[in-house]
Design a protein around this motif. Structure first.
Motif, short mmCIF file in Angstrom:
data_model
loop_
_atom_site.label_atom_id
_atom_site.label_comp_id
_atom_site.label_asym_id
_atom_site.label_seq_id
_atom_site.Cartn_x
_atom_site.Cartn_y
_atom_site.Cartn_z
N ASP A 88 0.84 -1.21 0.00
CA ASP A 88 0.00 0.00 0.00
C ASP A 88 0.87 1.26 0.00
O ASP A 88 0.55 2.24 -0.69
CB ASP A 88 -0.92 0.00 1.23
CG ASP A 88 -1.94 -1.12 1.20
OD1 ASP A 88 -2.25 -1.59 0.08
OD2 ASP A 88 -2.41 -1.53 2.28
N LYS A 120 2.32 1.81 -3.50
CA LYS A 120 1.32 2.33 -4.42
C LYS A 120 1.00 3.79 -4.11
O LYS A 120 0.80 4.60 -5.02
CB LYS A 120 0.06 1.49 -4.35
CG LYS A 120 0.23 0.08 -4.91
CD LYS A 120 -1.07 -0.72 -4.78
CE LYS A 120 -0.92 -2.12 -5.35
NZ LYS A 120 -2.18 -2.90 -5.20
N ALA A 121 0.92 4.14 -2.81
CA ALA A 121 0.62 5.52 -2.44
C ALA A 121 1.73 6.46 -2.90
O ALA A 121 1.48 7.59 -3.36
CB ALA A 121 0.42 5.61 -0.93
N ARG A 161 3.74 6.00 -5.45
CA ARG A 161 3.65 6.13 -6.90
C ARG A 161 2.46 7.00 -7.30
O ARG A 161 2.57 7.85 -8.19
CB ARG A 161 3.54 4.75 -7.54
CG ARG A 161 3.50 4.78 -9.06
CD ARG A 161 3.63 3.38 -9.63
NE ARG A 161 2.53 2.51 -9.18
CZ ARG A 161 2.47 1.21 -9.43
NH1 ARG A 161 3.45 0.63 -10.12
NH2 ARG A 161 1.46 0.49 -9.00
N ASP A 162 1.30 6.79 -6.67
CA ASP A 162 0.11 7.57 -7.02
C ASP A 162 0.29 9.04 -6.67
O ASP A 162 -0.26 9.91 -7.36
CB ASP A 162 -1.12 6.99 -6.30
CG ASP A 162 -1.46 5.59 -6.76
OD1 ASP A 162 -0.97 5.19 -7.83
OD2 ASP A 162 -2.19 4.88 -6.02
N ARG A 163 1.01 9.32 -5.57
CA ARG A 163 1.20 10.72 -5.15
C ARG A 163 2.27 11.41 -5.99
O ARG A 163 2.41 12.64 -5.93
CB ARG A 163 1.58 10.73 -3.66
CG ARG A 163 1.54 12.10 -3.01
CD ARG A 163 0.14 12.64 -2.91
NE ARG A 163 0.09 13.90 -2.21
CZ ARG A 163 -0.17 14.04 -0.92
NH1 ARG A 163 -0.44 12.95 -0.19
NH2 ARG A 163 -0.19 15.22 -0.35
#
Length: 718
Positions: free
Chosen positions: A655, A658-659, A661-663
């Motif tokens: 998690d 992914k956070a 990368r998404d941010r």
């Protein structure tokens, strides 16, 4: 237990209700289908009958038309005086004609004034004029070919049945009008024919002109009827002028009928055939009545049987509950026995490994230890850790929870490269035979797990032969694998359209009894003595095969040996990567590289931090993913790379990755895990992964590579 009992009784109640509702629903559906089928059958019958009536009418009209044409040729160019002078001979000819054709009432030859020169009824004909008849005045102004007139009553002194006419124009040599040739056709001839072919109840036939004038009808008309071209019949015919089907209330009697119509070729006349809709429904009622004769007693019997079963079930609830309790106790005992066998085998193997580690540590603590012996003990500890990791991998393989590292390799070459190791593992008394294909058989799988699966199958074969015999390894490309169960969670769909590679390991051992063959892949099942193995060898093969998108099967015959076949999805040859040199690089110094280390296990975190610090890395240690994400949001430029465990309470390492990368945080992430269900199902989704247990050397290389690749990408972007 009580809930299950209530559910069984409720199920019987639902079944009782369904025993009534379902037959009723099925009867309704069957009735609908049967009604549609009955209508379709009726339509096909109507069309077949219509074709017969059409062919009959066409032949009758063509026959009469040819007769009129022949008569016209006989009198063509003859003056009326000449025709009158030949009246007796012509009368006999017309009479022979009408006698030979039952559809004709009479035949006539008229002059230009409507006077009958010759007819088939009387010789000489009476002095009457017929200029008011439609079959006469229709030809006066122009040549219209064959004319079909409306139904008429004979004019006195002539008597008999009603008729409709077919007539042709008489022309002189210069084309002027000189009279008419006419034949009187009997409608009853057609009606008698319709009565013969329309034997079914509700049958209907009609023949009429295109303008709506009816010429014949069965059942017979009681009065003259002319259909309105603007009415329902005329509208249907106008929409489909050649042929069609319609359901209408017939104007002559108001009875609803299903009627088909068809135009007679070259004539402005339609033939119709049909059935009363009440007759079609009567057929349907008869069919459904036959179903009801059998359906109602069967439904009643089923309902009574279910009612009896309901009452019987109520009386057997106490006995069923006792039986289930006994079965549950037996299953519990079997589970405990199986769990004891598994834990005993695992404990045996781990105790052996721990003994090696403990003894090596004790020997390392002795004073005045030579460098050679110290290195030997360190190597023994490393080997024991590797074997322990392999044992853990086997447990995860059966559970299909290990994170695979698939790569494309040639199965034949990989097995050939293992020949020497297998020979050492199996012993000199085992003869190894290999049948490998000439062409490459490429698969995409975890090569390490594949080798482990092959060794497990070979070891299992060796034990079955008690260390003496022959083991055959065979590789071949096949188009399909045996029917597999539903795909398991985490398995990869790699079958594509390239088939499978089958790896078969056969032995000449004692074989497996048929009663035990279905349990050979169970982790709790082994034929070895207690403490001599975990029973996870074939279980690892099974888990590896299923998670790789393949299958494994076993066949055996007692006294003849066994064969285990591993099926892996085949990939095309163009997916084979270029050969690379093995990575034997030592640990990479940190040179001040800043690492955000996220690990909730404090002992493991300190081990990693101390090892990396000695290599020159700058370590920031955080024990949970949420705090690590906060650190990154506050100042991401402080860190060159994030190294995070996957399995942690709350926010997992996956998690966190992914956070990040998404941010859009520009820090590379390296993950580590010994087991993660999320990773086994989803994969690392683009992040580097270091498997536990790992060495500091391996970790330093992966961290340095991730940071270096990130700097290269940033430089290219600039």
């Amino acid at each position: 237990m009580q809930g299950a009992q209530r559910n069984s009784l409720r199920l019987l109640q639902w079944m009782m209700a369904a025993s009534l509702a379902l037959p009723i629903a099925l009867f309704v559906i069957a009735s609908t289908i049967s009604y549609t089928s009955t209508k379709d059958i009726a339509d096909r019958e109507i069309e077949r009958t219509l074709d017969v009536a059409h062919e009959h009418a066409l032949k009758v009209f063509e026959t009469i038309d040819r007769c009129l044409a022949e008569l016209n040729e006989v009198v063509r160019g003859l003056p009326d005086d000449t025709v009158v002078s030949r009246e007796p001979a012509l009368h006999r000819r017309l009479k022979r004609l009408t006698d030979s054709l039952p559809q004709l009432k009479s035949a006539w030859i008229f002059d230009a004034d409507g006077k009958a020169l010759v007819n088939s009824l009387a010789s000489p004909p009476p002095e009457l004029r017929f200029t008011d008849r439609d079959y006469f005045y229709a030809h006066i102004d122009q040549a219209i070919g064959t004319f079909i007139g409306m139904p008429l009553t004979p004019r006195p002194p002539y008597q008999g049945a009603r008729f409709f006419s077919m007539s042709r124009r008489r022309d002189s040599n210069d084309g002027s009008f000189v009279g008419v040739i006419q034949a009187s056709v009997l409608p009853e001839y057609f009606e008698s024919f319709y009565a013969r072919i329309g034997s079914d109840p509700g049958s209907f036939f009609a023949m009429g002109r295109a303008d709506g004038v009816l010429l014949a009808q069965y059942p017979r008309l009681e009065r003259d009827l002319r259909l309105d071209p603007g009415g329902p019949v005329g509208q249907n015919i106008a929409a489909h002028p050649e042929r069609g089907l319609m359901t209408i209330a017939w104007p002559s009697d108001g009875i609803e009928r299903r009627i088909g119509y068809k135009r007679i070729a070259e004539y402005p006349v339609y033939v119709s055939a049909g059935l009363e809709t009440s007759a079609i429904r009567a057929r349907w009622f008869a069919t459904m009545g036959q179903h009801l004769v059998f359906g109602i007693p069967a439904t009643a019997l089923l309902f009574l049987l279910l009612a009896f079963a309901f009452r019987r079930t109520q009386h057997l609830q106490a006995e069923a509950a006792a039986r289930r309790e006994a079965e549950e106790a037996l299953k519990h005992s079997q589970r405990l026995e199986a769990l004891g066998q598994l834990t005993g085998g695992v404990a045996h193997d781990f105790n052996n490994l721990l003994t090696v580690i403990r003894a090596s540590v004790d020997l390392l603590n002795r004073p005045q230890l030579t460098e050679e012996r110290r290195q030997r003990y360190i190597t023994a500890i490393a080997d024991a850790v590797a074997r322990a990791a392999k044992l853990t991998s086997q447990l995860l393989a059966f559970a299909r929870r290990q994170t695979l590292k698939p790569e494309v390799f040639d199965v034949g070459q990989r097995i050939q490269s293992l020949h020497d190791m297998l020979a050492t593992l199996l012993g000199p008394a085992i003869e190894i035979t290999m049948h490998l294909p000439a062409e490459p058989c490429l698969v995409s799988a975890d090569a390490s797990q594949f080798e482990t699966a092959l060794i497990n199958m070979a070891t299992n074969a060796r034990d079955a032969m008690q260390g003496k015999g022959r083991i055959t390894f065979e590789v071949e490309a096949v188009t399909s694998a045996p029917d597999m169960l539903a795909p398991v969670s985490g398995s990869r769909d790699l079958t594509g359209n390239h088939g499978f590679v089958r790896v078969a390991v056969g032995d000449t051992g004692v074989g497996i009894p048929a009663a035990q063959l279905g349990r050979i892949f169970e982790p709790f099942f082994t034929t070895k003595q207690v403490g001599q193995g975990t029973g996870l060898g074939l279980s690892q093969v099974f888990g590896f095969a299923r998670q790789s998108g393949g299958e494994v099967t076993g066949t055996s015959e007692v006294g003849q040996g066994s064969t285990f076949s591993l099926y892996l999805p085949r990939v095309p040859s163009e997916q084979l990567p270029q050969r690379q040199a093995p990575n034997t690089a030592p640990a990479v110094t940190g040179s001040g590289m800043s690492v955000l280390l996220v690990e909730d296990n404090i002992e493991l975190a300190n081990f990693a931090a101390d090892g990396l610090t000695e290599l020159g890395y700058s370590i920031t240690l955080v024990d949970n993913a949420s705090d690590a994400f906060t650190e990154l949001i506050a100042d991401a430029d402080r860190f060159d790379v994030v190294f995070s465990d996957v399995v942690m309470p709350g926010m997992t390492g996956l998690d966190l990755a992914k956070a990040i990368r998404d941010r859009g945080v520009g820090v590379p992430v390296v993950l580590t895990s010994g087991y993660s269900e999320a990773l086994s199902q989803e994969g690392v989704v683009g992040f580097d992964l270091v498997q536990k247990p790992y060495s500091i050397e391996e970790l330093s290389r992966v961290l340095h590579k991730a940071a270096r690749l990130h700097r290269v990408r940033d430089g290219a972007a600039e």
